[in-house]
Every structure is written in structure tokens, then in C-alpha cells.
Design a protein around this motif. Structure first.
Motif, PDB file in Angstrom:
ATOM      1  N   ALA A  99       0.634  -1.049   0.043  1.00  0.00           N
ATOM      2  CA  ALA A  99      -0.018   0.091   0.156  1.00  0.00           C
ATOM      3  C   ALA A  99       0.632   1.327   0.073  1.00  0.00           C
ATOM      4  O   ALA A  99       0.409   1.927  -0.595  1.00  0.00           O
ATOM      5  N   VAL A 100       1.754   1.174   0.474  1.00  0.00           N
ATOM      6  CA  VAL A 100       2.848   2.335   0.289  1.00  0.00           C
ATOM      7  C   VAL A 100       3.677   2.930  -0.270  1.00  0.00           C
ATOM      8  O   VAL A 100       3.256   3.857  -1.465  1.00  0.00           O
ATOM      9  N   PHE A 101       3.730   1.721  -0.855  1.00  0.00           N
ATOM     10  CA  PHE A 101       4.766   1.208  -2.221  1.00  0.00           C
ATOM     11  C   PHE A 101       2.525   2.217  -3.556  1.00  0.00           C
ATOM     12  O   PHE A 101       3.396   3.209  -4.830  1.00  0.00           O
ATOM     13  N   TRP A 102       1.905   1.481  -3.784  1.00  0.00           N
ATOM     14  CA  TRP A 102       0.878   1.794  -5.025  1.00  0.00           C
ATOM     15  C   TRP A 102       0.589   3.714  -4.095  1.00  0.00           C
ATOM     16  O   TRP A 102       0.453   4.031  -4.559  1.00  0.00           O
ATOM     17  N   CYS A 103       1.246   4.215  -3.105  1.00  0.00           N
ATOM     18  CA  CYS A 103       0.684   5.611  -2.158  1.00  0.00           C
ATOM     19  C   CYS A 103       1.885   6.373  -3.191  1.00  0.00           C
ATOM     20  O   CYS A 103       1.227   7.635  -4.103  1.00  0.00           O
ATOM     21  N   ALA A 104       2.716   6.162  -2.794  1.00  0.00           N
ATOM     22  CA  ALA A 104       3.806   7.110  -3.422  1.00  0.00           C
ATOM     23  C   ALA A 104       3.963   6.610  -5.171  1.00  0.00           C
ATOM     24  O   ALA A 104       4.552   7.523  -6.178  1.00  0.00           O
ATOM     25  N   LEU A 105       3.434   5.724  -5.760  1.00  0.00           N
ATOM     26  CA  LEU A 105       3.287   5.445  -6.861  1.00  0.00           C
ATOM     27  C   LEU A 105       2.111   6.017  -7.934  1.00  0.00           C
ATOM     28  O   LEU A 105       1.977   6.792  -8.540  1.00  0.00           O
ATOM     29  N   GLY A 106       1.139   6.996  -6.640  1.00  0.00           N
ATOM     30  CA  GLY A 106      -0.048   7.907  -6.976  1.00  0.00           C
ATOM     31  C   GLY A 106       0.873   8.757  -6.631  1.00  0.00           C
ATOM     32  O   GLY A 106       0.963  10.065  -7.547  1.00  0.00           O
ATOM     33  N   ALA A 107       1.601   9.061  -6.372  1.00  0.00           N
ATOM     34  CA  ALA A 107       2.410  10.510  -5.831  1.00  0.00           C
ATOM     35  C   ALA A 107       3.138  10.205  -7.003  1.00  0.00           C
ATOM     36  O   ALA A 107       3.446  11.694  -7.912  1.00  0.00           O
ATOM     37  N   LEU A 108       3.947   9.504  -7.679  1.00  0.00           N
ATOM     38  CA  LEU A 108       4.777   9.794  -9.296  1.00  0.00           C
ATOM     39  C   LEU A 108       3.913   9.656 -10.052  1.00  0.00           C
ATOM     40  O   LEU A 108       4.162  11.246 -11.330  1.00  0.00           O
ATOM     41  N   CYS A 109       2.763   9.546 -10.697  1.00  0.00           N
ATOM     42  CA  CYS A 109       1.566   9.759 -11.350  1.00  0.00           C
ATOM     43  C   CYS A 109       1.296  11.004 -10.824  1.00  0.00           C
ATOM     44  O   CYS A 109       1.253  11.491 -12.888  1.00  0.00           O
ATOM     45  N   TYR A 110       0.835  11.385 -10.196  1.00  0.00           N
ATOM     46  CA  TYR A 110       0.573  13.006 -10.268  1.00  0.00           C
ATOM     47  C   TYR A 110       1.569  13.613 -10.580  1.00  0.00           C
ATOM     48  O   TYR A 110       1.456  14.767 -11.506  1.00  0.00           O
ATOM     49  N   LEU A 111       2.781  13.228 -10.365  1.00  0.00           N
ATOM     50  CA  LEU A 111       3.657  14.479 -11.032  1.00  0.00           C
ATOM     51  C   LEU A 111       4.149  14.588 -12.368  1.00  0.00           C
ATOM     52  O   LEU A 111       4.415  15.454 -12.885  1.00  0.00           O
ATOM     53  N   PHE A 112       3.889  13.429 -13.244  1.00  0.00           N
ATOM     54  CA  PHE A 112       4.725  13.205 -14.490  1.00  0.00           C
ATOM     55  C   PHE A 112       3.129  13.762 -15.155  1.00  0.00           C
ATOM     56  O   PHE A 112       3.420  14.519 -16.293  1.00  0.00           O
ATOM     57  N   ILE A 113       1.597  13.827 -14.786  1.00  0.00           N
ATOM     58  CA  ILE A 113       0.729  14.029 -15.626  1.00  0.00           C
ATOM     59  C   ILE A 113       1.189  15.817 -15.319  1.00  0.00           C
ATOM     60  O   ILE A 113       0.516  16.227 -16.304  1.00  0.00           O
ATOM     61  N   SER A 114       1.279  16.709 -13.982  1.00  0.00           N
ATOM     62  CA  SER A 114       1.261  17.866 -14.055  1.00  0.00           C
ATOM     63  C   SER A 114       2.676  17.975 -14.874  1.00  0.00           C
ATOM     64  O   SER A 114       2.107  19.402 -14.709  1.00  0.00           O
ATOM     65  N   SER A 115       3.441  17.544 -14.773  1.00  0.00           N
ATOM     66  CA  SER A 115       4.636  17.308 -16.126  1.00  0.00           C
ATOM     67  C   SER A 115       4.503  17.540 -16.651  1.00  0.00           C
ATOM     68  O   SER A 115       4.998  18.461 -17.953  1.00  0.00           O
ATOM     69  N   LEU A 116       3.899  17.011 -17.861  1.00  0.00           N
ATOM     70  CA  LEU A 116       3.397  17.094 -18.646  1.00  0.00           C
ATOM     71  C   LEU A 116       2.394  18.258 -19.497  1.00  0.00           C
ATOM     72  O   LEU A 116       2.799  18.901 -20.668  1.00  0.00           O
ATOM     73  N   PHE A 117       1.452  18.169 -18.357  1.00  0.00           N
ATOM     74  CA  PHE A 117       1.188  19.532 -18.660  1.00  0.00           C
ATOM     75  C   PHE A 117       1.489  21.056 -18.814  1.00  0.00           C
ATOM     76  O   PHE A 117       1.212  22.062 -19.755  1.00  0.00           O
ATOM     77  N   ARG A 118       2.664  20.836 -18.027  1.00  0.00           N
ATOM     78  CA  ARG A 118       3.339  22.080 -18.042  1.00  0.00           C
ATOM     79  C   ARG A 118       4.081  22.532 -19.364  1.00  0.00           C
ATOM     80  O   ARG A 118       4.009  23.537 -19.146  1.00  0.00           O
ATOM     81  N   SER A 119       4.806  21.529 -19.641  1.00  0.00           N
ATOM     82  CA  SER A 119       4.867  21.321 -20.926  1.00  0.00           C
ATOM     83  C   SER A 119       4.934  22.032 -22.064  1.00  0.00           C
ATOM     84  O   SER A 119       4.982  22.804 -22.606  1.00  0.00           O
ATOM     85  N   ARG A 120       3.413  21.763 -21.558  1.00  0.00           N
ATOM     86  CA  ARG A 120       2.544  22.157 -22.900  1.00  0.00           C
ATOM     87  C   ARG A 120       2.639  23.007 -22.832  1.00  0.00           C
ATOM     88  O   ARG A 120       2.084  23.564 -23.926  1.00  0.00           O
ATOM     89  N   GLN A 121       1.863  23.536 -21.855  1.00  0.00           N
ATOM     90  CA  GLN A 121       1.527  24.982 -21.772  1.00  0.00           C
ATOM     91  C   GLN A 121       2.747  25.943 -21.875  1.00  0.00           C
ATOM     92  O   GLN A 121       2.727  26.586 -22.665  1.00  0.00           O
ATOM     93  N   ARG A 122       3.471  25.747 -21.459  1.00  0.00           N
ATOM     94  CA  ARG A 122       5.439  26.169 -22.203  1.00  0.00           C
ATOM     95  C   ARG A 122       5.574  26.098 -23.787  1.00  0.00           C
ATOM     96  O   ARG A 122       5.964  27.751 -24.327  1.00  0.00           O
ATOM     97  N   LYS A 123       4.854  25.750 -24.324  1.00  0.00           N
ATOM     98  CA  LYS A 123       4.993  25.628 -25.343  1.00  0.00           C
ATOM     99  C   LYS A 123       4.281  25.885 -26.417  1.00  0.00           C
ATOM    100  O   LYS A 123       4.492  26.884 -27.850  1.00  0.00           O
ATOM    101  N   ASP A 124       2.676  25.967 -26.019  1.00  0.00           N
ATOM    102  CA  ASP A 124       1.973  26.916 -26.457  1.00  0.00           C
ATOM    103  C   ASP A 124       1.813  28.203 -26.028  1.00  0.00           C
ATOM    104  O   ASP A 124       1.017  28.399 -24.573  1.00  0.00           O
TER     105      ASP A 124
END
Length: 125
Positions: A99-124
Motif C-alpha cells: 500500500a505504501v508503494f502504491w501511494c508513492a506511485l500515485g504521487a509519481l503519477c501525479y507529478l508525471f501528469i502535471s509535468s506533461l501539462f506544464r511542458s505543453r503550456q510552455r510550448k503553446d
């Protein structure tokens, strides 16, 4: 102010981790065991990690992980004292570490998705 904001994600993850654990312990005998996949409920532990990562100051993984690590012993005590144990202590420890592993994976997934949106906003512009 920055110091208090950093602990908000730890507290958020701590509380949500315990809530998800209690929810799964109360409903474990119902839907998940009947479906034949009792451990599919572990995927719900990605939610506290993602929410705590959203609440953290710099969008980091360490603070949600710290909240989950601090909540795991509390959940173990709750599982042993409030519910009749259906598994051995070692199986419950393995379940909580997962459960601790999946919790950390959820945090990593959020960071990945938010970094995708931030890089897309910088390009547009």
C-alpha cells in the motif's frame, strides 16, 4: 509559511491513507473477495499519494511517502485491534508495504501528469 505548507501534504497523506485502509478493511469481505481479486483494492492507495502530491509545496514525492510510512503502523494497529485478523501478521505487513508503494506511485503519477501539462503550456504561447 513554507514550513507549514510542507507538512500539509504529510498530514493529508497520513489521513487519507488511514481512511482508504479503513474503507478497504470494512468492504474487503464483500466485493473484492467475491470478484476473486482481493488485492485489487490496493489501487485505491494511489489516491492519497496523488492528492498529497498536489498539496505539497514543490510537488514532491518524499512528503507523501513520509505520510504513508507514518500511517502504516497506525493502520496495522487498527487492523489488529478493531478487525478480526484473517491473515497472518506477515501477510498484513506485506499488504501495508504494498500500500505504501502504491501511494508513492500515485504521487509519481501525479507529478508525471502535471509535468506533461506544464511542458505543453510552455510550448503553446
Amino acid at each position: 509559511m513554507k514550513h507549514k505548507q510542507g507538512w500539509a501534504s504529510v498530514v493529508c497523506c497520513f489521513v487519507l491513507f488511514i481512511v482508504v485502509c479503513l474503507f478497504l478493511m470494512m468492504n474487503m469481505k464483500g466485493a473484492f473477495r467475491a470478484a476473486g481479486h482481493p488485492e485489487i483494492g490496493l489501487l485505491f492507495f494511489t489516491l492519497p499519494g496523488a492528492v498529497a502530491s498536489f498539496c505539497s509545496h514543490r510537488r514532491e514525492v518524499i512528503r507523501p511517502l513520509l505520510g504513508a510510512v507514518l500511517a502504516a503502523p497506525c493502520c496495522l494497529l487498527l487492523m489488529r485491534l478493531c478487525f478480526t485478523p484473517t491473515r497472518s501478521l506477515w501477510q498484513e505487513l506485506a499488504w501495508l508495504f504494498s500500500a505504501v508503494f502504491w501511494c508513492a506511485l500515485g504521487a509519481l503519477c501525479y507529478l508525471f501528469i502535471s509535468s506533461l501539462f506544464r511542458s505543453r503550456q510552455r510550448k503553446d504561447p
